[in-house]
Motif scaffolding. Structure first.
Motif, short mmCIF file in Angstrom:
data_model
loop_
_atom_site.label_atom_id
_atom_site.label_comp_id
_atom_site.label_asym_id
_atom_site.label_seq_id
_atom_site.Cartn_x
_atom_site.Cartn_y
_atom_site.Cartn_z
N LEU A 187 -104.08 16.23 -59.26
CA LEU A 187 -104.24 17.74 -60.16
C LEU A 187 -106.08 18.00 -59.00
O LEU A 187 -106.36 19.13 -58.19
CB LEU A 187 -104.51 18.35 -61.14
CG LEU A 187 -102.68 17.94 -61.56
CD1 LEU A 187 -102.95 18.20 -63.23
CD2 LEU A 187 -102.45 19.20 -61.25
N SER A 188 -106.43 16.99 -59.63
CA SER A 188 -107.71 18.15 -58.77
C SER A 188 -108.34 17.26 -57.35
O SER A 188 -108.64 18.51 -56.57
CB SER A 188 -109.26 16.63 -59.22
OG SER A 188 -109.40 16.68 -60.55
N VAL A 189 -107.23 16.45 -56.73
CA VAL A 189 -107.68 16.58 -55.43
C VAL A 189 -106.39 17.37 -54.78
O VAL A 189 -106.77 17.91 -53.42
CB VAL A 189 -106.39 15.00 -55.14
CG1 VAL A 189 -106.38 15.10 -52.74
CG2 VAL A 189 -107.44 14.08 -55.54
N LEU A 190 -105.64 17.91 -55.34
CA LEU A 190 -104.82 18.82 -54.70
C LEU A 190 -105.94 20.62 -55.09
O LEU A 190 -106.08 21.59 -54.30
CB LEU A 190 -103.63 19.62 -56.45
CG LEU A 190 -102.89 20.89 -55.77
CD1 LEU A 190 -102.29 20.80 -54.02
CD2 LEU A 190 -101.54 21.06 -55.89
N PHE A 191 -106.36 20.54 -56.52
CA PHE A 191 -107.01 22.04 -55.99
C PHE A 191 -108.55 21.97 -55.32
O PHE A 191 -108.91 22.98 -55.09
CB PHE A 191 -108.08 21.73 -57.70
CG PHE A 191 -109.18 22.66 -58.46
CD1 PHE A 191 -108.48 24.09 -58.52
CD2 PHE A 191 -110.34 23.02 -58.72
CE1 PHE A 191 -109.17 25.08 -58.43
CE2 PHE A 191 -111.17 23.76 -58.48
CZ PHE A 191 -110.80 24.95 -58.69
N GLY A 192 -109.34 20.57 -55.06
CA GLY A 192 -110.10 21.04 -54.03
C GLY A 192 -109.66 20.87 -52.57
O GLY A 192 -110.40 21.56 -51.72
N PHE A 193 -108.44 20.65 -52.05
CA PHE A 193 -107.98 20.68 -50.83
C PHE A 193 -107.47 22.34 -51.02
O PHE A 193 -107.89 23.37 -50.25
CB PHE A 193 -106.25 19.61 -50.66
CG PHE A 193 -105.79 20.60 -49.72
CD1 PHE A 193 -105.79 19.44 -48.05
CD2 PHE A 193 -104.57 20.75 -49.53
CE1 PHE A 193 -105.69 20.15 -47.14
CE2 PHE A 193 -104.05 21.07 -48.42
CZ PHE A 193 -104.31 20.99 -46.85
N MET A 194 -107.15 23.03 -52.01
CA MET A 194 -106.79 24.38 -51.55
C MET A 194 -108.13 24.60 -52.00
O MET A 194 -108.02 26.17 -50.90
CB MET A 194 -106.08 24.38 -53.29
CG MET A 194 -104.32 24.40 -53.91
SD MET A 194 -103.61 24.74 -54.95
CE MET A 194 -104.07 26.60 -54.67
N LEU A 195 -109.04 24.72 -52.72
CA LEU A 195 -110.67 25.30 -52.12
C LEU A 195 -110.90 25.12 -51.18
O LEU A 195 -112.18 26.04 -50.16
CB LEU A 195 -111.05 24.65 -53.31
CG LEU A 195 -112.52 25.41 -54.04
CD1 LEU A 195 -112.59 26.44 -54.10
CD2 LEU A 195 -113.13 24.50 -54.45
N THR A 196 -110.65 24.00 -50.33
CA THR A 196 -111.40 23.78 -48.96
C THR A 196 -110.55 25.25 -48.13
O THR A 196 -111.64 25.43 -47.26
CB THR A 196 -110.89 22.63 -48.64
OG1 THR A 196 -111.70 21.23 -49.51
CG2 THR A 196 -112.13 22.75 -47.10
N LEU A 197 -109.26 25.00 -48.06
CA LEU A 197 -108.45 26.08 -47.45
C LEU A 197 -108.97 27.32 -47.63
O LEU A 197 -109.23 27.90 -46.67
CB LEU A 197 -107.18 24.97 -47.49
CG LEU A 197 -106.59 23.99 -46.70
CD1 LEU A 197 -104.98 24.25 -47.23
CD2 LEU A 197 -107.10 24.47 -45.75
N GLY A 198 -108.56 27.45 -49.09
CA GLY A 198 -109.37 29.66 -48.84
C GLY A 198 -110.55 29.82 -49.50
O GLY A 198 -110.71 30.97 -49.51
#
Length: 547
Positions: free
Chosen positions: A338-349
Protein backbone atom coordinates in the motif's frame (compact mmCIF):
# COMPACT_ATOMS: atom_id res chain seq x y z
CA UNK A 1 -43.72 -37.66 17.52
CA UNK A 2 -40.71 -39.63 16.27
CA UNK A 3 -41.09 -38.19 12.72
CA UNK A 4 -41.20 -34.64 14.09
CA UNK A 5 -38.13 -35.18 16.22
CA UNK A 6 -36.35 -36.75 13.26
CA UNK A 7 -37.13 -33.72 11.10
CA UNK A 8 -35.77 -31.38 13.77
CA UNK A 9 -32.72 -33.56 14.08
CA UNK A 10 -32.12 -33.39 10.33
CA UNK A 11 -32.37 -29.58 10.42
CA UNK A 12 -29.91 -29.31 13.27
CA UNK A 13 -27.54 -31.73 11.56
CA UNK A 14 -27.67 -29.67 8.36
CA UNK A 15 -26.76 -26.50 10.31
CA UNK A 16 -23.95 -28.42 11.99
CA UNK A 17 -22.47 -29.50 8.68
CA UNK A 18 -22.75 -25.98 7.21
CA UNK A 19 -20.95 -24.32 10.12
CA UNK A 20 -18.39 -27.06 10.32
CA UNK A 21 -17.64 -26.69 6.64
CA UNK A 22 -17.16 -22.93 7.05
CA UNK A 23 -14.54 -23.41 9.74
CA UNK A 24 -12.94 -26.55 8.36
CA UNK A 25 -13.99 -28.67 11.29
CA UNK A 26 -16.20 -31.26 9.59
CA UNK A 27 -14.24 -34.28 8.53
CA UNK A 28 -16.94 -36.35 6.88
CA UNK A 29 -20.62 -36.78 6.26
CA UNK A 30 -23.31 -38.20 8.52
CA UNK A 31 -24.72 -40.61 9.67
CA UNK A 32 -22.92 -41.33 12.82
CA UNK A 33 -19.83 -43.12 11.61
CA UNK A 34 -17.38 -41.56 9.13
CA UNK A 35 -13.79 -41.70 7.99
CA UNK A 36 -11.40 -38.98 6.86
CA UNK A 37 -7.87 -39.52 5.62
CA UNK A 38 -5.36 -36.99 6.79
CA UNK A 39 -2.57 -37.66 4.52
CA UNK A 40 -2.55 -40.79 2.34
CA UNK A 41 -0.65 -42.81 4.99
CA UNK A 42 -3.09 -41.97 7.79
CA UNK A 43 -6.77 -42.66 8.43
CA UNK A 44 -8.97 -41.45 11.29
CA UNK A 45 -11.78 -43.44 12.82
CA UNK A 46 -14.61 -41.15 13.93
CA UNK A 47 -17.82 -42.05 15.69
CA UNK A 48 -20.65 -39.63 16.49
CA UNK A 49 -18.49 -36.87 15.01
CA UNK A 50 -15.79 -37.61 17.59
CA UNK A 51 -12.26 -38.70 16.76
CA UNK A 52 -11.54 -42.13 18.28
CA UNK A 53 -8.14 -43.09 16.89
CA UNK A 54 -5.70 -42.34 14.06
CA UNK A 55 -4.19 -45.37 12.26
CA UNK A 56 -0.72 -44.68 10.85
CA UNK A 57 0.64 -48.17 10.17
CA UNK A 58 -0.39 -51.20 8.15
CA UNK A 59 -1.29 -54.40 9.99
CA UNK A 60 -0.40 -57.64 8.20
CA UNK A 61 -0.62 -55.86 4.87
CA UNK A 62 -3.88 -54.08 5.70
CA UNK A 63 -3.61 -50.33 5.08
CA UNK A 64 -4.88 -47.77 7.64
CA UNK A 65 -7.88 -47.01 5.42
CA UNK A 66 -8.96 -50.66 5.37
CA UNK A 67 -8.40 -50.94 9.13
CA UNK A 68 -10.82 -48.03 9.60
CA UNK A 69 -13.44 -49.66 7.36
CA UNK A 70 -13.24 -52.92 9.30
CA UNK A 71 -13.71 -51.07 12.59
CA UNK A 72 -16.68 -49.20 11.12
CA UNK A 73 -18.41 -52.43 10.09
CA UNK A 74 -17.91 -53.97 13.53
CA UNK A 75 -19.27 -50.87 15.28
CA UNK A 76 -22.25 -50.79 12.94
CA UNK A 77 -23.00 -54.46 13.64
CA UNK A 78 -22.88 -53.81 17.36
CA UNK A 79 -25.16 -50.79 16.96
CA UNK A 80 -27.81 -52.95 15.32
CA UNK A 81 -27.70 -55.51 18.12
CA UNK A 82 -28.24 -52.86 20.80
CA UNK A 83 -26.32 -54.81 23.45
CA UNK A 84 -24.83 -53.24 26.52
CA UNK A 85 -21.42 -51.73 25.95
CA UNK A 86 -18.23 -52.64 27.80
CA UNK A 87 -14.99 -51.39 26.26
CA UNK A 88 -11.85 -53.35 27.05
CA UNK A 89 -8.19 -53.91 26.12
CA UNK A 90 -6.35 -57.16 25.29
CA UNK A 91 -2.73 -57.70 24.25
CA UNK A 92 -2.34 -58.85 20.63
CA UNK A 93 0.56 -60.54 18.85
CA UNK A 94 0.29 -60.98 15.10
CA UNK A 95 3.38 -62.44 13.49
CA UNK A 96 6.18 -60.15 14.62
CA UNK A 97 3.87 -57.20 15.43
CA UNK A 98 2.84 -56.56 19.01
CA UNK A 99 -0.15 -54.44 19.89
CA UNK A 100 -3.23 -53.88 22.01
CA UNK A 101 -6.69 -54.92 20.89
CA UNK A 102 -9.76 -52.81 21.67
CA UNK A 103 -12.94 -54.81 22.32
CA UNK A 104 -16.59 -53.91 22.74
CA UNK A 105 -18.28 -56.54 24.88
CA UNK A 106 -17.12 -59.73 23.20
CA UNK A 107 -16.57 -58.06 19.80
CA UNK A 108 -13.04 -57.31 18.66
CA UNK A 109 -13.00 -53.83 17.08
CA UNK A 110 -9.42 -52.99 16.08
CA UNK A 111 -5.77 -53.26 17.05
CA UNK A 112 -3.39 -50.52 18.14
CA UNK A 113 0.22 -50.82 16.99
CA UNK A 114 3.24 -48.95 18.33
CA UNK A 115 3.58 -47.38 14.87
CA UNK A 116 0.12 -45.79 15.29
CA UNK A 117 1.48 -43.39 17.85
CA UNK A 118 2.23 -39.82 16.87
CA UNK A 119 5.96 -39.56 16.11
CA UNK A 120 6.13 -36.54 18.40
CA UNK A 121 4.25 -38.30 21.22
CA UNK A 122 6.64 -40.10 23.54
CA UNK A 123 3.97 -41.86 25.59
CA UNK A 124 3.86 -45.69 25.66
CA UNK A 125 1.30 -47.62 23.66
CA UNK A 126 -0.72 -48.38 26.80
CA UNK A 127 -1.30 -44.65 27.34
CA UNK A 128 -2.54 -44.35 23.74
CA UNK A 129 -4.88 -47.31 24.33
CA UNK A 130 -6.26 -45.71 27.50
CA UNK A 131 -7.02 -42.52 25.58
CA UNK A 132 -8.74 -44.48 22.80
CA UNK A 133 -10.91 -46.28 25.32
CA UNK A 134 -11.97 -43.00 26.90
CA UNK A 135 -12.78 -41.47 23.50
CA UNK A 136 -14.76 -44.53 22.43
CA UNK A 137 -16.75 -44.57 25.67
CA UNK A 138 -17.54 -40.88 25.20
CA UNK A 139 -18.76 -41.53 21.64
CA UNK A 140 -20.92 -44.47 22.75
CA UNK A 141 -22.40 -42.38 25.56
CA UNK A 142 -23.20 -39.63 23.04
CA UNK A 143 -25.00 -42.17 20.85
CA UNK A 144 -27.17 -43.25 23.75
CA UNK A 145 -27.91 -39.65 24.73
CA UNK A 146 -28.79 -38.75 21.14
CA UNK A 147 -31.29 -41.58 20.99
CA UNK A 148 -33.11 -40.27 24.07
CA UNK A 149 -36.11 -38.11 22.98
CA UNK A 150 -35.92 -36.14 26.22
CA UNK A 151 -32.44 -34.85 25.32
CA UNK A 152 -33.68 -33.84 21.88
CA UNK A 153 -36.66 -31.96 23.30
CA UNK A 154 -34.47 -30.28 25.90
CA UNK A 155 -31.95 -29.21 23.23
CA UNK A 156 -34.70 -27.83 20.98
CA UNK A 157 -36.23 -25.92 23.91
CA UNK A 158 -32.93 -24.33 24.95
CA UNK A 159 -32.04 -23.51 21.35
CA UNK A 160 -35.46 -21.89 20.85
CA UNK A 161 -35.13 -19.82 24.01
CA UNK A 162 -31.66 -18.70 22.95
CA UNK A 163 -33.01 -17.78 19.52
CA UNK A 164 -35.79 -15.73 21.11
CA UNK A 165 -33.23 -13.91 23.28
CA UNK A 166 -31.09 -13.22 20.22
CA UNK A 167 -34.10 -11.91 18.30
CA UNK A 168 -34.98 -9.61 21.20
CA UNK A 169 -31.40 -8.32 21.33
CA UNK A 170 -31.42 -7.66 17.58
CA UNK A 171 -34.73 -5.79 17.90
CA UNK A 172 -33.29 -3.63 20.68
CA UNK A 173 -30.22 -2.94 18.56
CA UNK A 174 -32.39 -1.83 15.65
CA UNK A 175 -34.36 0.49 17.91
CA UNK A 176 -31.13 1.87 19.31
CA UNK A 177 -29.79 2.50 15.80
CA UNK A 178 -33.04 4.28 14.85
CA UNK A 179 -32.86 6.40 18.02
CA UNK A 180 -29.24 7.36 17.33
CA UNK A 181 -30.11 8.30 13.73
CA UNK A 182 -32.89 10.61 14.94
CA UNK A 183 -30.59 12.19 17.51
CA UNK A 184 -27.92 12.80 14.89
CA UNK A 185 -30.45 14.42 12.54
CA UNK A 186 -31.67 16.73 15.31
CA UNK A 187 -28.12 17.73 16.18
CA UNK A 188 -27.33 18.41 12.54
CA UNK A 189 -30.43 20.56 12.05
CA UNK A 190 -29.58 22.49 15.22
CA UNK A 191 -25.96 23.02 14.18
CA UNK A 192 -26.88 23.99 10.63
CA UNK A 193 -28.70 26.96 12.07
CA UNK A 194 -25.38 27.92 13.64
CA UNK A 195 -23.61 27.95 10.24
CA UNK A 196 -21.94 24.55 10.58
CA UNK A 197 -23.03 22.79 7.33
CA UNK A 198 -20.10 20.36 7.44
CA UNK A 199 -21.85 18.53 10.27
CA UNK A 200 -24.29 17.00 7.77
CA UNK A 201 -21.45 15.02 6.16
CA UNK A 202 -20.09 14.01 9.57
CA UNK A 203 -23.56 12.83 10.59
CA UNK A 204 -23.80 10.64 7.49
CA UNK A 205 -20.43 9.07 8.25
CA UNK A 206 -21.42 8.42 11.88
CA UNK A 207 -24.73 6.91 10.80
CA UNK A 208 -22.95 4.51 8.44
CA UNK A 209 -20.52 3.57 11.22
CA UNK A 210 -23.43 2.83 13.56
CA UNK A 211 -25.06 0.66 10.89
CA UNK A 212 -21.85 -1.29 10.35
CA UNK A 213 -21.37 -1.73 14.11
CA UNK A 214 -24.96 -2.97 14.55
CA UNK A 215 -24.51 -5.40 11.64
CA UNK A 216 -21.30 -6.78 13.18
CA UNK A 217 -22.99 -7.22 16.55
CA UNK A 218 -25.90 -9.05 14.88
CA UNK A 219 -23.46 -11.37 13.08
CA UNK A 220 -21.66 -12.04 16.36
CA UNK A 221 -24.95 -12.83 18.11
CA UNK A 222 -25.89 -15.21 15.30
CA UNK A 223 -22.53 -16.94 15.59
CA UNK A 224 -22.98 -17.34 19.34
CA UNK A 225 -26.46 -18.77 18.86
CA UNK A 226 -25.25 -21.35 16.34
CA UNK A 227 -22.45 -22.34 18.73
CA UNK A 228 -24.86 -22.65 21.61
CA UNK A 229 -27.49 -24.55 19.59
CA UNK A 230 -24.96 -27.10 18.29
CA UNK A 231 -23.73 -27.70 21.83
CA UNK A 232 -27.24 -28.72 22.96
CA UNK A 233 -27.26 -32.01 20.99
CA UNK A 234 -24.81 -34.85 21.62
CA UNK A 235 -24.36 -35.52 17.93
CA UNK A 236 -23.38 -31.93 17.09
CA UNK A 237 -21.69 -30.99 20.36
CA UNK A 238 -18.17 -31.43 18.88
CA UNK A 239 -19.02 -28.86 16.20
CA UNK A 240 -20.27 -26.43 18.85
CA UNK A 241 -17.12 -26.96 20.88
CA UNK A 242 -14.95 -26.32 17.82
CA UNK A 243 -16.86 -23.15 16.95
CA UNK A 244 -16.53 -21.95 20.53
CA UNK A 245 -12.84 -22.82 20.63
CA UNK A 246 -12.37 -21.00 17.33
CA UNK A 247 -13.99 -17.86 18.74
CA UNK A 248 -12.05 -18.07 22.00
CA UNK A 249 -8.82 -18.66 20.09
CA UNK A 250 -9.54 -15.68 17.85
CA UNK A 251 -10.25 -13.42 20.84
CA UNK A 252 -7.18 -14.78 22.59
CA UNK A 253 -4.99 -14.08 19.59
CA UNK A 254 -6.40 -10.57 19.36
CA UNK A 255 -5.79 -9.98 23.06
CA UNK A 256 -2.24 -11.33 22.79
CA UNK A 257 -1.68 -9.16 19.75
CA UNK A 258 -2.78 -6.10 21.70
CA UNK A 259 -0.53 -7.09 24.61
CA UNK A 260 2.45 -7.62 22.30
CA UNK A 261 1.72 -4.30 20.61
CA UNK A 262 1.48 -2.36 23.88
CA UNK A 263 5.13 -1.15 23.84
CA UNK A 264 4.73 0.12 20.28
CA UNK A 265 1.36 1.69 21.10
CA UNK A 266 2.84 3.46 24.12
CA UNK A 267 5.70 4.71 21.95
CA UNK A 268 3.19 5.95 19.36
CA UNK A 269 1.25 7.78 22.06
CA UNK A 270 4.43 9.45 23.33
CA UNK A 271 5.44 10.52 19.81
CA UNK A 272 1.92 11.85 19.21
CA UNK A 273 1.95 13.84 22.45
CA UNK A 274 5.39 15.31 21.72
CA UNK A 275 4.38 16.22 18.16
CA UNK A 276 1.16 17.83 19.33
CA UNK A 277 3.01 19.77 22.04
CA UNK A 278 5.46 21.10 19.44
CA UNK A 279 2.64 22.17 17.12
CA UNK A 280 0.87 23.93 20.00
CA UNK A 281 4.09 25.76 20.89
CA UNK A 282 4.60 26.80 17.28
CA UNK A 283 0.99 28.01 17.12
CA UNK A 284 1.45 30.15 20.23
CA UNK A 285 4.64 31.67 18.78
CA UNK A 286 3.09 32.51 15.41
CA UNK A 287 -0.06 33.88 17.06
CA UNK A 288 2.17 36.25 19.04
CA UNK A 289 3.91 37.32 15.82
CA UNK A 290 0.59 37.89 14.07
CA UNK A 291 -0.71 39.98 16.97
CA UNK A 292 2.47 42.04 17.00
CA UNK A 293 3.63 40.94 20.47
CA UNK A 294 6.74 39.22 19.07
CA UNK A 295 8.89 40.16 16.09
CA UNK A 296 11.02 37.70 14.15
CA UNK A 297 13.41 38.74 11.37
CA UNK A 298 12.04 38.01 7.93
CA UNK A 299 8.58 37.06 9.22
CA UNK A 300 5.66 39.35 8.46
CA UNK A 301 2.00 39.22 9.34
CA UNK A 302 1.10 38.34 5.76
CA UNK A 303 3.37 35.30 5.79
CA UNK A 304 2.60 34.04 9.31
CA UNK A 305 -0.23 31.72 8.21
CA UNK A 306 1.73 30.04 5.42
CA UNK A 307 4.87 29.73 7.55
CA UNK A 308 2.87 28.16 10.38
CA UNK A 309 1.38 25.59 7.99
CA UNK A 310 4.80 24.73 6.57
CA UNK A 311 6.33 24.33 10.02
CA UNK A 312 3.40 22.18 11.18
CA UNK A 313 3.72 19.99 8.09
CA UNK A 314 7.43 19.56 8.77
CA UNK A 315 6.79 18.67 12.43
CA UNK A 316 4.10 16.13 11.58
CA UNK A 317 6.22 14.66 8.80
CA UNK A 318 9.05 14.07 11.29
CA UNK A 319 6.58 12.65 13.80
CA UNK A 320 5.16 10.21 11.23
CA UNK A 321 8.69 9.23 10.21
CA UNK A 322 9.58 8.37 13.80
CA UNK A 323 6.24 6.67 14.43
CA UNK A 324 6.11 4.55 11.27
CA UNK A 325 8.25 1.62 12.53
CA UNK A 326 6.07 1.36 15.65
CA UNK A 327 2.75 1.11 13.78
CA UNK A 328 1.38 -2.47 14.19
CA UNK A 329 1.64 -4.24 10.85
CA UNK A 330 3.95 -1.66 9.29
CA UNK A 331 6.48 -4.39 8.41
CA UNK A 332 3.90 -6.59 6.66
CA UNK A 333 3.97 -7.04 2.90
CA UNK A 334 0.42 -5.64 2.60
CA UNK A 335 1.41 -2.42 4.37
CA UNK A 336 4.53 -2.09 2.22
CA UNK A 337 2.51 -2.70 -0.94
CA UNK A 338 0.00 0.00 0.00
CA UNK A 339 2.86 2.40 0.73
CA UNK A 340 4.36 1.75 -2.71
CA UNK A 341 0.96 2.18 -4.38
CA UNK A 342 0.33 5.44 -2.52
CA UNK A 343 3.77 6.74 -3.47
CA UNK A 344 3.22 5.81 -7.12
CA UNK A 345 -0.16 7.58 -7.21
CA UNK A 346 1.32 10.63 -5.50
CA UNK A 347 4.16 10.75 -8.04
CA UNK A 348 1.76 10.59 -11.00
CA UNK A 349 -0.67 13.19 -9.71
CA UNK A 350 1.65 15.62 -7.96
CA UNK A 351 3.08 17.51 -10.95
CA UNK A 352 0.20 20.01 -11.23
CA UNK A 353 -0.29 20.17 -7.47
CA UNK A 354 3.38 20.97 -6.84
CA UNK A 355 3.22 23.74 -9.45
CA UNK A 356 0.21 25.27 -7.69
CA UNK A 357 1.86 24.89 -4.28
CA UNK A 358 5.05 26.60 -5.38
CA UNK A 359 3.07 29.39 -7.02
CA UNK A 360 1.06 29.84 -3.82
CA UNK A 361 4.21 30.01 -1.72
CA UNK A 362 5.69 32.58 -4.10
CA UNK A 363 2.54 34.70 -3.82
CA UNK A 364 2.56 34.55 -0.04
CA UNK A 365 6.23 35.22 0.54
CA UNK A 366 6.46 37.93 -2.13
CA UNK A 367 3.56 39.62 -0.33
CA UNK A 368 2.06 40.60 -3.65
CA UNK A 369 -1.44 39.91 -2.33
CA UNK A 370 -3.13 39.86 1.02
CA UNK A 371 -6.67 39.46 2.18
CA UNK A 372 -8.77 42.60 1.65
CA UNK A 373 -6.59 44.11 -1.12
CA UNK A 374 -8.23 45.54 -4.21
CA UNK A 375 -6.32 43.97 -7.10
CA UNK A 376 -6.51 43.39 -10.80
CA UNK A 377 -5.22 40.03 -12.05
CA UNK A 378 -5.33 39.90 -15.81
CA UNK A 379 -8.82 41.11 -16.61
CA UNK A 380 -10.27 40.30 -13.21
CA UNK A 381 -10.63 43.12 -10.70
CA UNK A 382 -11.90 42.61 -7.17
CA UNK A 383 -11.13 42.28 -3.48
CA UNK A 384 -8.94 39.37 -2.39
CA UNK A 385 -10.87 37.01 -0.11
CA UNK A 386 -8.26 34.32 0.35
CA UNK A 387 -4.77 33.46 -0.85
CA UNK A 388 -4.90 29.67 -0.58
CA UNK A 389 -2.37 26.95 -1.07
CA UNK A 390 -3.60 26.04 -4.54
CA UNK A 391 -5.76 29.00 -5.64
CA UNK A 392 -6.71 32.61 -4.93
CA UNK A 393 -10.28 33.78 -4.47
CA UNK A 394 -11.35 37.28 -5.58
CA UNK A 395 -14.74 38.97 -5.01
CA UNK A 396 -15.46 41.20 -8.02
CA UNK A 397 -17.72 44.23 -8.46
CA UNK A 398 -20.72 42.01 -9.28
CA UNK A 399 -20.35 40.15 -5.95
CA UNK A 400 -19.07 37.08 -7.78
CA UNK A 401 -16.39 34.94 -6.20
CA UNK A 402 -13.75 34.10 -8.82
CA UNK A 403 -11.26 31.33 -8.08
CA UNK A 404 -7.96 31.69 -9.94
CA UNK A 405 -5.28 28.95 -9.82
CA UNK A 406 -2.07 30.27 -8.32
CA UNK A 407 -0.09 29.34 -11.42
CA UNK A 408 -2.43 31.58 -13.47
CA UNK A 409 -2.01 34.39 -10.93
CA UNK A 410 1.77 34.17 -11.19
CA UNK A 411 1.68 34.18 -15.00
CA UNK A 412 -0.33 37.43 -15.13
CA UNK A 413 0.43 41.00 -14.17
CA UNK A 414 -0.87 41.84 -10.70
CA UNK A 415 -2.01 45.37 -9.93
CA UNK A 416 -2.51 46.02 -6.22
CA UNK A 417 -4.48 49.20 -5.60
CA UNK A 418 -4.44 48.84 -1.82
CA UNK A 419 -0.78 48.36 -1.00
CA UNK A 420 0.05 52.10 -0.82
CA UNK A 421 -3.25 53.08 0.76
CA UNK A 422 -1.75 53.51 4.23
CA UNK A 423 1.03 55.80 2.91
CA UNK A 424 0.68 58.37 0.18
CA UNK A 425 -2.40 56.63 -1.17
CA UNK A 426 -3.24 55.21 -4.57
CA UNK A 427 -3.74 57.62 -7.49
CA UNK A 428 -6.12 57.09 -10.36
CA UNK A 429 -6.38 58.96 -13.61
CA UNK A 430 -9.18 60.39 -15.75
CA UNK A 431 -8.17 61.00 -19.36
CA UNK A 432 -9.78 63.41 -21.86
CA UNK A 433 -8.69 64.57 -25.31
CA UNK A 434 -9.48 68.16 -26.24
CA UNK A 435 -8.71 70.05 -29.46
CA UNK A 436 -6.00 72.68 -29.78
CA UNK A 437 -8.60 75.43 -30.09
CA UNK A 438 -9.43 75.14 -26.38
CA UNK A 439 -6.99 76.87 -24.00
CA UNK A 440 -5.09 74.33 -21.97
CA UNK A 441 -5.34 76.56 -18.91
CA UNK A 442 -9.13 76.43 -19.16
CA UNK A 443 -9.08 72.62 -19.50
CA UNK A 444 -6.77 72.27 -16.51
CA UNK A 445 -8.95 74.54 -14.37
CA UNK A 446 -12.12 72.64 -15.33
CA UNK A 447 -10.54 69.28 -14.48
CA UNK A 448 -9.34 70.56 -11.10
CA UNK A 449 -12.84 71.95 -10.36
CA UNK A 450 -14.30 68.53 -11.19
CA UNK A 451 -11.88 66.92 -8.74
CA UNK A 452 -12.90 69.35 -6.00
CA UNK A 453 -16.55 68.41 -6.43
CA UNK A 454 -15.92 64.66 -6.25
CA UNK A 455 -16.30 62.98 -2.81
CA UNK A 456 -14.02 60.11 -1.80
CA UNK A 457 -10.73 61.84 -2.79
CA UNK A 458 -7.82 62.91 -0.65
CA UNK A 459 -6.64 66.50 -0.53
CA UNK A 460 -3.07 65.36 0.09
CA UNK A 461 -1.41 65.03 -2.29
CA UNK A 462 -3.58 67.53 -4.20
CA UNK A 463 -5.07 66.69 -7.64
CA UNK A 464 -2.99 67.59 -10.65
CA UNK A 465 -3.41 67.63 -14.43
CA UNK A 466 -0.88 66.12 -16.81
CA UNK A 467 -0.64 66.73 -20.55
CA UNK A 468 0.19 63.18 -21.59
CA UNK A 469 0.55 63.71 -25.31
CA UNK A 470 0.39 66.38 -28.03
CA UNK A 471 -1.24 64.43 -30.84
CA UNK A 472 -1.81 65.64 -34.39
CA UNK A 473 -5.33 66.94 -33.76
CA UNK A 474 -5.79 67.13 -29.99
CA UNK A 475 -4.12 67.27 -26.61
CA UNK A 476 -4.42 64.32 -24.21
CA UNK A 477 -5.02 65.46 -20.64
CA UNK A 478 -5.06 63.25 -17.55
CA UNK A 479 -6.46 64.29 -14.19
CA UNK A 480 -4.58 62.54 -11.35
CA UNK A 481 -6.39 62.17 -8.01
CA UNK A 482 -5.78 60.17 -4.83
CA UNK A 483 -8.46 57.80 -3.50
CA UNK A 484 -9.44 57.88 0.15
CA UNK A 485 -10.70 54.26 -0.01
CA UNK A 486 -9.29 52.05 -2.75
CA UNK A 487 -12.17 49.56 -2.46
CA UNK A 488 -14.55 52.30 -3.62
CA UNK A 489 -12.45 52.89 -6.76
CA UNK A 490 -15.14 52.08 -9.37
CA UNK A 491 -17.75 54.28 -7.66
CA UNK A 492 -15.38 57.21 -7.11
CA UNK A 493 -14.29 57.09 -10.76
CA UNK A 494 -17.92 57.05 -11.85
CA UNK A 495 -18.63 60.19 -9.80
CA UNK A 496 -15.44 61.86 -11.08
CA UNK A 497 -16.41 61.21 -14.71
CA UNK A 498 -19.83 62.73 -14.03
CA UNK A 499 -18.27 65.84 -12.48
CA UNK A 500 -15.92 66.26 -15.47
CA UNK A 501 -18.83 66.12 -17.89
CA UNK A 502 -20.84 68.63 -15.87
CA UNK A 503 -17.86 71.00 -15.64
CA UNK A 504 -17.15 70.92 -19.37
CA UNK A 505 -20.83 71.34 -20.21
CA UNK A 506 -21.02 74.28 -17.82
CA UNK A 507 -18.35 76.15 -19.85
CA UNK A 508 -19.43 74.95 -23.26
CA UNK A 509 -16.35 72.86 -24.05
CA UNK A 510 -16.86 69.69 -26.08
CA UNK A 511 -15.08 66.53 -24.92
CA UNK A 512 -14.08 65.03 -28.21
CA UNK A 513 -11.03 64.16 -30.27
CA UNK A 514 -11.23 66.20 -33.48
CA UNK A 515 -9.75 64.94 -36.73
CA UNK A 516 -9.15 67.07 -39.87
CA UNK A 517 -8.86 66.11 -43.51
CA UNK A 518 -7.79 69.62 -44.48
CA UNK A 519 -7.04 73.01 -43.03
CA UNK A 520 -10.16 74.54 -41.41
CA UNK A 521 -11.70 77.61 -43.10
CA UNK A 522 -10.96 79.76 -40.09
CA UNK A 523 -7.24 79.38 -40.62
CA UNK A 524 -4.81 78.02 -38.07
CA UNK A 525 -6.29 76.18 -35.07
CA UNK A 526 -4.78 78.28 -32.30
CA UNK A 527 -5.95 80.08 -29.17
CA UNK A 528 -5.61 83.85 -29.24
CA UNK A 529 -3.69 85.29 -26.34
CA UNK A 530 -6.71 87.13 -25.02
CA UNK A 531 -8.49 83.77 -24.61
CA UNK A 532 -5.72 82.07 -22.73
CA UNK A 533 -7.43 82.50 -19.37
CA UNK A 534 -11.02 81.73 -20.25
CA UNK A 535 -13.16 80.85 -17.27
CA UNK A 536 -12.72 79.13 -15.03
CA UNK A 537 -8.97 79.71 -15.55
CA UNK A 538 -7.52 82.66 -13.67
CA UNK A 539 -4.41 84.65 -14.74
CA UNK A 540 -1.44 84.62 -12.43
CA UNK A 541 -0.84 87.49 -9.99
CA UNK A 542 2.10 88.70 -12.12
CA UNK A 543 1.19 89.40 -15.77
CA UNK A 544 2.83 87.28 -18.38
CA UNK A 545 4.98 89.36 -20.74
CA UNK A 546 5.31 87.83 -24.20
CA UNK A 547 8.74 87.69 -25.61
Amino acid sequence: MENTMRQWLEIVLAVCLMMAGLHGVARAELPALTTASVPASEATLTYMNRDVVVFRASLAGVTPEKRVKRAERRLADHERTGDTEVVGQVPIAISTQQGIGITLNDTFLFTLLPEDRDPEDGRPLSALADGVVVALKDALAARHAQADPANLIKGLLFAGLALAAIALAVLLLMRLRHWLAIRLQRQVLHRLEANMPWLSYLAQVLERLVQILVALVCIALGYLWVTYALAQFPLTRPFGDQLGNFLLGLLGNMAMGVVRALPDLITLAIILLITRALTQSVKALFDAVQEGRVQLPGLYRETVGATRRLVNIAIWALGITFAYPHIPGSQSDVFKGLSVLFGFMLTLGSAGVVNQLMSGMTLVYSRALRKGDLVQIGETMGVVEEVGTLSTRVLNLYNEVITIPNSVVMSNQIRNYSRQEEGQGVMVGCKVTIGYDTPWRQVEAMLLNAAKGTPGLRNTPPPCVLQRALSDFYVEYELMVTLADTKARPFVLTRLHAEVQDEFNRYGVQIMSPNFRGQPDGGAVVVPQEDWYKAPAAPPSRPVIPE
